[in-house]
Enzyme design. Sequence first.
Site, short mmCIF file in Angstrom:
data_model
loop_
_atom_site.label_atom_id
_atom_site.label_comp_id
_atom_site.label_asym_id
_atom_site.label_seq_id
_atom_site.Cartn_x
_atom_site.Cartn_y
_atom_site.Cartn_z
N CYS A 225 -9.56 -6.31 -1.51
CA CYS A 225 -8.32 -5.68 -0.84
C CYS A 225 -7.97 -4.61 -1.82
O CYS A 225 -7.27 -3.69 -1.01
CB CYS A 225 -7.39 -6.96 -1.00
SG CYS A 225 -7.76 -8.29 0.02
N HIS B 228 -0.78 -3.20 0.91
CA HIS B 228 -1.89 -3.96 1.61
C HIS B 228 -1.16 -4.83 2.44
O HIS B 228 -0.23 -5.62 2.35
CB HIS B 228 -2.67 -4.59 0.56
CG HIS B 228 -3.77 -5.44 1.11
ND1 HIS B 228 -4.60 -5.24 1.81
CD2 HIS B 228 -4.02 -6.94 0.73
CE1 HIS B 228 -5.45 -6.01 2.44
NE2 HIS B 228 -4.79 -7.27 1.53
N ASN C 67 -5.44 -8.68 8.62
CA ASN C 67 -5.87 -8.17 7.29
C ASN C 67 -7.22 -7.46 7.35
O ASN C 67 -8.33 -8.15 7.29
CB ASN C 67 -5.82 -9.29 6.27
CG ASN C 67 -6.36 -9.05 4.74
OD1 ASN C 67 -6.68 -7.86 4.71
ND2 ASN C 67 -6.07 -9.79 3.91
#
Length: 330
Positions: free
Chosen positions: A113, A257, A287
């Site tokens: 990430c 994020h 995501n």
Amino acid sequence: MGTKISGFGFYVPENTVTNFDLEKKFDTSNEWIIERTGIQERRFITPNETNTSDLSVNAAKKALEMANIAPENLDLIISATLSADHSIPGMGVIIQDKLGCKDIPAIDIRQQCSGFIYGLDLADLYIKSGRYKKILLIGAEIQSTGLNLTDEGRDLAVLFGDGAGAFILENSKDTSDIIDSILHSDGKYYKELWKESPNSTHKGRVLVEDIQNGNIYPKMNGRTVFKHAVTKMPAVILELLKRNNLTKEDITQIIPHQANFRITQMVAKRLRLPMDKVYSNIHKYGNTTAATIPIAFTEAYNEGKFKKGDLIITVSFGSGFTWGANLIKF
Ligand code: UT7
């Protein structure tokens, strides 16, 4: 000389998968997913038709067009992904070939990430050192083919989506710059969000048992990751502001994020910032891991959330644990 983001763009597959579509595959509900994550839908590729380098190339072409740069004029590619087309070789070289670049270096980084945050710092330092002048940075993932879309995998299966985003970074004499970046990691937590197999100790890397017991799928201790994410992201933002003698009021937009809307809300709350200063588009894409930051950056810009000269912070937290933030003068 500063480092300018001269082009940016993203690409997501056309196939939209709603929470209602997931309800038909395993034991979950639209209400649970929205309440716990804020996600309404995500994009999944149609398997066997496209791969992560294709998504990357589609995003890269948009960024190159915006920057008005031909692929043969690039002098470095940095590719951030945890879902490369193959385990050998890395994906950067495949992107280099598909775009028709010269025999420039292509680097793969795998900070999950935080891949794009790490890659942005790397690109900035390469430009400021004078080594490279025009860099393509890509964050891209195909998560859908690696998820356990059954009751056992439902905690992770609802979270992730496929997509890609890209930046072109160039040296610049105007006021644009990646002013500063701060990166962190803490590997003692690596098993809190990981995938055990393929595994370097296993002959052939994947054992039949790995497939049978689900070790080929990612595993996450969601509450632990959540707790660290809502602590580390505000902390690294404050660290970055302090180091640059800035206050949060100087920042026009924070682009975090996109892991969970509740995490984004907590980041805003802990920094005492209104939600319109902390960008979210997780409801549309879930995501997308290394791709969330460039996708969110592009959409935030298109929605008028920031303009030339504004200060922006991009921030991430994820598997590793790795986390960090970049301070950008757009
Ligand atoms: O990008 C990398 C970083 N990743 C993150 O930052 C993710 C961080 N973690 C999270 O976002 C959250 O922890 C999750 C969204 C993963 C989970 O939310 P939670 O509020 O922490 O839920 P939980 O794991 O504590 O589970 C609560 C309940 C459980 O049932 P019981 O034990 O209370 O009966 C789960 O079995 O929800 C159940 N559950 C589900 N129910 C319906 C777990 N997944 C699902 C699901 N659908 N998909």
